[in-house]
Design a protein around this motif. Sequence first.
Motif, PDB file in Angstrom:
ATOM      1  N   MET A 111     -39.552 -40.651  52.496  1.00  0.00           N
ATOM      2  CA  MET A 111     -38.253 -40.144  52.943  1.00  0.00           C
ATOM      3  C   MET A 111     -37.855 -38.902  52.151  1.00  0.00           C
ATOM      4  SD  MET A 111     -34.700 -42.253  53.460  1.00  0.00           S
ATOM      5  CE  MET A 111     -35.551 -43.422  54.540  1.00  0.00           C
ATOM      6  N   MET A 112     -38.100 -38.921  50.846  1.00  0.00           N
ATOM      7  CA  MET A 112     -37.688 -37.790  50.017  1.00  0.00           C
ATOM      8  C   MET A 112     -38.472 -36.530  50.378  1.00  0.00           C
ATOM      9  SD  MET A 112     -37.571 -37.440  45.866  1.00  0.00           S
ATOM     10  CE  MET A 112     -39.359 -37.549  45.696  1.00  0.00           C
ATOM     11  N   PHE A 113     -39.818 -36.629  50.385  1.00  0.00           N
ATOM     12  CA  PHE A 113     -40.616 -35.447  50.684  1.00  0.00           C
ATOM     13  C   PHE A 113     -40.565 -35.100  52.166  1.00  0.00           C
ATOM     14  CE2 PHE A 113     -42.393 -36.511  46.561  1.00  0.00           C
ATOM     15  CZ  PHE A 113     -42.583 -35.253  46.000  1.00  0.00           C
ATOM     16  N   GLY A 114     -40.461 -36.100  53.029  1.00  0.00           N
ATOM     17  CA  GLY A 114     -40.331 -35.799  54.443  1.00  0.00           C
ATOM     18  C   GLY A 114     -39.052 -35.053  54.743  1.00  0.00           C
ATOM     19  N   MET A 115     -37.950 -35.475  54.135  1.00  0.00           N
ATOM     20  CA  MET A 115     -36.677 -34.791  54.346  1.00  0.00           C
ATOM     21  C   MET A 115     -36.723 -33.382  53.775  1.00  0.00           C
ATOM     22  SD  MET A 115     -33.775 -34.954  55.760  1.00  0.00           S
ATOM     23  CE  MET A 115     -33.516 -36.688  56.103  1.00  0.00           C
ATOM     24  N   GLN A 116     -37.474 -33.183  52.701  1.00  0.00           N
ATOM     25  CA  GLN A 116     -37.611 -31.833  52.147  1.00  0.00           C
ATOM     26  C   GLN A 116     -38.348 -30.916  53.129  1.00  0.00           C
ATOM     27  OE1 GLN A 116     -39.486 -32.298  48.329  1.00  0.00           O
ATOM     28  NE2 GLN A 116     -37.615 -32.960  47.313  1.00  0.00           N
TER      29      GLN A 116
ATOM     30  N   GLY B   3     -49.450 -25.661  56.258  1.00  0.00           N
ATOM     31  CA  GLY B   3     -49.164 -25.391  54.853  1.00  0.00           C
ATOM     32  C   GLY B   3     -48.063 -26.268  54.303  1.00  0.00           C
ATOM     33  N   LYS B   4     -47.012 -26.476  55.103  1.00  0.00           N
ATOM     34  CA  LYS B   4     -45.923 -27.339  54.652  1.00  0.00           C
ATOM     35  C   LYS B   4     -46.419 -28.778  54.469  1.00  0.00           C
ATOM     36  CE  LYS B   4     -42.091 -24.698  56.598  1.00  0.00           C
ATOM     37  NZ  LYS B   4     -41.445 -24.452  55.294  1.00  0.00           N
ATOM     38  N   ILE B   5     -47.242 -29.248  55.406  1.00  0.00           N
ATOM     39  CA  ILE B   5     -47.758 -30.615  55.297  1.00  0.00           C
ATOM     40  C   ILE B   5     -48.645 -30.763  54.074  1.00  0.00           C
ATOM     41  CG2 ILE B   5     -49.254 -32.313  56.411  1.00  0.00           C
ATOM     42  CD1 ILE B   5     -48.241 -31.335  59.087  1.00  0.00           C
ATOM     43  N   VAL B   6     -49.550 -29.814  53.866  1.00  0.00           N
ATOM     44  CA  VAL B   6     -50.480 -29.901  52.735  1.00  0.00           C
ATOM     45  C   VAL B   6     -49.734 -29.840  51.411  1.00  0.00           C
ATOM     46  CG1 VAL B   6     -52.348 -28.719  51.540  1.00  0.00           C
ATOM     47  CG2 VAL B   6     -52.441 -28.990  54.008  1.00  0.00           C
ATOM     48  N   GLY B   7     -48.843 -28.866  51.273  1.00  0.00           N
ATOM     49  CA  GLY B   7     -48.137 -28.715  50.002  1.00  0.00           C
ATOM     50  C   GLY B   7     -47.300 -29.923  49.648  1.00  0.00           C
ATOM     51  N   ASN B   8     -46.539 -30.416  50.595  1.00  0.00           N
ATOM     52  CA  ASN B   8     -45.675 -31.563  50.315  1.00  0.00           C
ATOM     53  C   ASN B   8     -46.466 -32.853  50.173  1.00  0.00           C
ATOM     54  OD1 ASN B   8     -42.573 -30.828  50.536  1.00  0.00           O
ATOM     55  ND2 ASN B   8     -43.652 -29.588  52.066  1.00  0.00           N
ATOM     56  N   THR B   9     -47.592 -32.968  50.887  1.00  0.00           N
ATOM     57  CA  THR B   9     -48.427 -34.158  50.721  1.00  0.00           C
ATOM     58  C   THR B   9     -49.026 -34.212  49.324  1.00  0.00           C
ATOM     59  OG1 THR B   9     -48.972 -34.236  53.079  1.00  0.00           O
ATOM     60  CG2 THR B   9     -50.447 -35.380  51.596  1.00  0.00           C
ATOM     61  N   LEU B  10     -49.502 -33.078  48.844  1.00  0.00           N
ATOM     62  CA  LEU B  10     -50.054 -33.038  47.486  1.00  0.00           C
ATOM     63  C   LEU B  10     -48.988 -33.382  46.445  1.00  0.00           C
ATOM     64  CD1 LEU B  10     -52.333 -29.864  47.656  1.00  0.00           C
ATOM     65  CD2 LEU B  10     -53.051 -32.255  47.571  1.00  0.00           C
TER      66      LEU B  10
ATOM     67  N   VAL C 211     -52.755 -41.151  53.942  1.00  0.00           N
ATOM     68  CA  VAL C 211     -52.929 -41.075  55.402  1.00  0.00           C
ATOM     69  C   VAL C 211     -51.584 -41.249  56.110  1.00  0.00           C
ATOM     70  CG1 VAL C 211     -54.028 -42.159  57.396  1.00  0.00           C
ATOM     71  CG2 VAL C 211     -55.296 -41.894  55.266  1.00  0.00           C
ATOM     72  N   GLY C 212     -50.787 -42.213  55.658  1.00  0.00           N
ATOM     73  CA  GLY C 212     -49.507 -42.461  56.299  1.00  0.00           C
ATOM     74  C   GLY C 212     -48.554 -41.292  56.176  1.00  0.00           C
ATOM     75  N   PHE C 213     -48.509 -40.678  55.003  1.00  0.00           N
ATOM     76  CA  PHE C 213     -47.587 -39.557  54.825  1.00  0.00           C
ATOM     77  C   PHE C 213     -48.033 -38.344  55.637  1.00  0.00           C
ATOM     78  CE2 PHE C 213     -45.910 -35.782  52.709  1.00  0.00           C
ATOM     79  CZ  PHE C 213     -44.567 -36.100  52.644  1.00  0.00           C
ATOM     80  N   CYS C 214     -49.352 -38.093  55.700  1.00  0.00           N
ATOM     81  CA  CYS C 214     -49.833 -36.989  56.535  1.00  0.00           C
ATOM     82  C   CYS C 214     -49.435 -37.197  57.987  1.00  0.00           C
ATOM     83  CB  CYS C 214     -51.356 -36.880  56.418  1.00  0.00           C
ATOM     84  SG  CYS C 214     -51.941 -36.146  54.879  1.00  0.00           S
ATOM     85  N   THR C 215     -49.483 -38.451  58.429  1.00  0.00           N
ATOM     86  CA  THR C 215     -49.098 -38.745  59.806  1.00  0.00           C
ATOM     87  C   THR C 215     -47.613 -38.492  60.037  1.00  0.00           C
ATOM     88  OG1 THR C 215     -50.829 -40.441  59.898  1.00  0.00           O
ATOM     89  CG2 THR C 215     -49.125 -40.526  61.589  1.00  0.00           C
ATOM     90  N   LEU C 216     -46.784 -38.889  59.063  1.00  0.00           N
ATOM     91  CA  LEU C 216     -45.338 -38.735  59.215  1.00  0.00           C
ATOM     92  C   LEU C 216     -44.862 -37.316  58.951  1.00  0.00           C
ATOM     93  CD1 LEU C 216     -44.112 -42.000  57.449  1.00  0.00           C
ATOM     94  CD2 LEU C 216     -43.928 -41.480  59.879  1.00  0.00           C
ATOM     95  N   ALA C 217     -45.604 -36.553  58.127  1.00  0.00           N
ATOM     96  CA  ALA C 217     -45.129 -35.236  57.718  1.00  0.00           C
ATOM     97  C   ALA C 217     -44.944 -34.314  58.919  1.00  0.00           C
ATOM     98  CB  ALA C 217     -46.113 -34.622  56.718  1.00  0.00           C
TER      99      ALA C 217
END
Length: 420
Positions: free
Chosen positions: A192-197, A226-233, A275-281
């Motif tokens: 929720m925190m990184f997704g909302m960011q 880029g947004k997905i990769v950066g925030n996922t890392l 995997v889950g966060f990449c899917t939701l991002a």
Amino acid sequence: MSTVGTGSGNQWRIVAGHEMSVRLRDRSFIISTILMLVIIAGGLGFSIWSSSQQKTWTVVTSDPASARVAQAIGSVAGANGSSARIELAEAADETAARAELGDDDTAWLHETGTGWVLTFGGSADEQLLSYTSTAASQTALARLAEQTGMGDEQLAAATSVTSEELDPDAGFTMRGYFVGIAFAALFMVSSMMFGMQIAQSVTAEKQSRVIEILTAAVPAHQLLLGKIVGNTLMALGQMALYTIVGLLGVSRTGLGAVLPGLSGSLAWFLAFFLVGFCTLACLWAAAGALASSQEDLQHTSQPLTWLLLAIYVVGFAVHGPAQSVLSFVPLVSCVLMPVRLATGTAPWWQAVIALAVTLAITPLVVWAGSRIYRRSLLQTHGRVSPETARARRQPPRTGARDFLDLMVFLPRCMNVAPRL
């Protein structure tokens, strides 16, 4: 955001590096991370401190029979994992024994016609009463065994009670409950925190009209990737940091003995989280693209918020056969399958299947999210509905290509850091 020296297919790396750099300089992100680490360390530190505080009781006896029972109290306390220490004191008679009772940690043990009695000078200590009751029972059994010629092994077998579960999956275990709460809370809070960011970043770029300049230099799918990769890392790094601090702290407590059984499930949890966060991002980015202001974002992100709350509740509230079935459902499996691995109710091959199922639906989710993202990105006049976004003409770009671009960041993510 310059693209000099970078191929058109690698612009996502610059975007990812920028996202990570912004997060690392963001004061609220730094404060929240430090605060969470302080909470984890504080809770573990208090647990270590409380477990190191040794309770000492003084048991006064005035005859050989009570002295024998008093000697067994220390063994009973040690067998229950307590660090309590029992000090023995002898008194010549009842008057001398009562004179020793000056505080709540001192008790006189004596036998009457109806059984054993612990006399306290103040309030009775329930823990000492429990240990004394067990010690008295063991002493009486040992005395009867001596009279009947029964050996120690026979006595142990006659008094031993164990449990057996015909259907382990149907049972409720406190270990599974607390592990479920921990995994579910970590997944929900971090997602929720990184997704909302991600969503807020997209919405802010739309609201300030910066997105029109960005999309002129960088393709929309490269911005999204880029947004997905950066925030996922960043999310994975923060999750790993919390896990390491938690493991180091738990290893110093009495729960350190259970760490070998949890280490495998923790590794699986990090894999499922990635995997889950990449899917939701991608869906979070789409929610940000549908909104034209931060106020609109509260509405467009509400379905994802409810989804994460549902995963959180299911993570610790579901047990038995329902847990086994739901552990193969995408996204829900990111919490339930590591819990089943931690409690020993799932073999490793089931975790592989659950992870593969989640990976299998990822292209569909990425395709849907990226399609809404690209069609809504430049619509800055009011909130865009998903139906409107789907109806707009799409640039020549396929969801499969987006999925392949998203997957290639895993082996190349180490190249992002030097560009920060």
